[in-house]
Design a protein around this motif. Structure first.
Motif, short mmCIF file in Angstrom:
data_model
loop_
_atom_site.label_atom_id
_atom_site.label_comp_id
_atom_site.label_asym_id
_atom_site.label_seq_id
_atom_site.Cartn_x
_atom_site.Cartn_y
_atom_site.Cartn_z
N ASN A 175 0.72 -1.31 -0.03
CA ASN A 175 -0.07 -0.04 -0.21
C ASN A 175 0.89 1.22 0.00
N PHE A 176 2.18 1.17 0.12
CA PHE A 176 3.01 2.18 -0.03
C PHE A 176 3.22 2.81 -1.38
N ARG A 177 3.22 4.03 -1.28
CA ARG A 177 3.46 4.99 -2.64
C ARG A 177 4.74 5.84 -2.74
N PRO A 231 7.30 9.61 8.33
CA PRO A 231 7.10 8.93 9.56
C PRO A 231 6.43 7.69 9.86
N ALA A 232 5.27 7.76 9.16
CA ALA A 232 4.43 6.35 8.91
C ALA A 232 5.13 5.10 8.42
N TYR A 233 6.02 5.56 7.24
CA TYR A 233 6.89 4.29 6.79
C TYR A 233 7.91 3.90 7.70
N ARG A 234 8.52 5.20 8.12
CA ARG A 234 9.94 4.61 8.97
C ARG A 234 9.37 3.94 10.16
N GLU A 238 10.60 0.08 10.76
CA GLU A 238 11.36 -0.59 12.16
C GLU A 238 10.82 -1.44 12.78
N ASN A 239 9.42 -1.48 12.87
CA ASN A 239 8.79 -2.73 13.65
C ASN A 239 8.86 -4.03 13.04
N PHE A 240 8.72 -3.69 11.63
CA PHE A 240 8.83 -5.06 10.54
C PHE A 240 10.38 -5.43 10.67
#
Length: 254
Positions: A175-177, A231-234, A238-240
């Motif tokens: 879902n990332f763009r 921020p949302a992707y970072r 990190e969690n992934f």
């Protein structure tokens, strides 16, 4: 003729498929890259004396839909093949079985299969894989599989279940763009290389319905302009990365 046919936005699936094809063909093989949306191949039909190695990435436990469409361009006639999927250390779920089934539908006879670990598209997961050890394992597997390929041995099955996970919703990508910074020079490489032709001629506009979040444009942008620096992707990455930190090994089926 030995051929490696692969869909590989970030080159991980290509490396495994080519390593296996090279070992099968004593160094000589035809490399067929179907990653680009406009990819074409002069060779689309294979006979019983040929052999094919298919390579594809796992997207949420499935084959990417566009990958399935591209592989359906190729036809076998009892042609022995090896099917391989590459995944980023989480799981390959039903993707290997899906490719196994697709190959058979197209007239190929899977003689062996492999689920290979590669660097994940997101985060910092299994960075550098497939590494030298992985590729050496691939070559050793190919040498063992060669006898089955020559004998046109049919592998009975591979791990997975039918119906495949997520049904018709599977294999559509993330879902990332990707974003584009002011460092963009407008060279057009991302436009040409996008697997779905999702990037506009301005090199900045991204069609959200066509983009599959494979991050090929990010990996290949010569100016480093394509990015996911938000921020949302970072936070997700990190969690992934922490969640999938334990190393998984390649699996081979003969």
């Amino acid at each position: 003729m030995i051929a490696a046919i692969y869909f590989s936005p970030t080159d991980t699936s290509r490396k495994g498929a080519e390593a296996i094809a090279k070992a099968l063909g004593d160094g000589e093989f035809l490399s067929i890259d179907v990653t680009r949306f406009d990819a074409e191949s002069e060779r689309t039909e294979f006979g019983p004396e040929d052999a094919v190695v298919f390579g594809a990435p796992v997207y949420g436990g499935r084959l990417y839909r566009g990958c399935r469409e591209r592989f359906r361009r190729f036809r076998g006639d009892g042609t022995p093949c090896i099917v391989t999927v590459t995944y980023g250390n989480r799981d390959y779920d039903d993707a290997l079985l899906e490719l196994f089934d697709l190959a058979r539908e197209q007239g190929f006879v899977p003689a062996a299969a492999a689920a290979l670990v590669g660097q994940h598209t997101y985060g910092s997961i299994q960075v550098g894989r497939p590494d030298a050890s992985d590729l050496a394992q691939d070559r050793e597997f190919a040498e063992k599989a060669a006898a089955g390929v020559r004998a046109k041995k049919a592998l009975e099955t591979v791990p997975g279940s039918r119906p495949y996970v997520k049904g018709d919703e599977g294999g559509k990508g993330g879902n990332f763009r990707p974003l584009t910074s002011d460092a963009c020079t407008g060279c057009g490489l991302c436009v040409r290389e996008c697997p779905e032709g999702a990037i506009g001629a301005d090199c900045r506009t991204v069609d959200p319905d066509r983009c599959i979040a494979c991050f090929r444009c990010i990996r290949r942008c010569p100016a480093g302009a394509k990015n996911m620096d938000v921020p949302a992707y970072r936070e997700f990455a990190e969690n992934f990365t922490q969640k999938l930190s334990a190393r998984r090994e390649n699996e081979y089926f003969l």
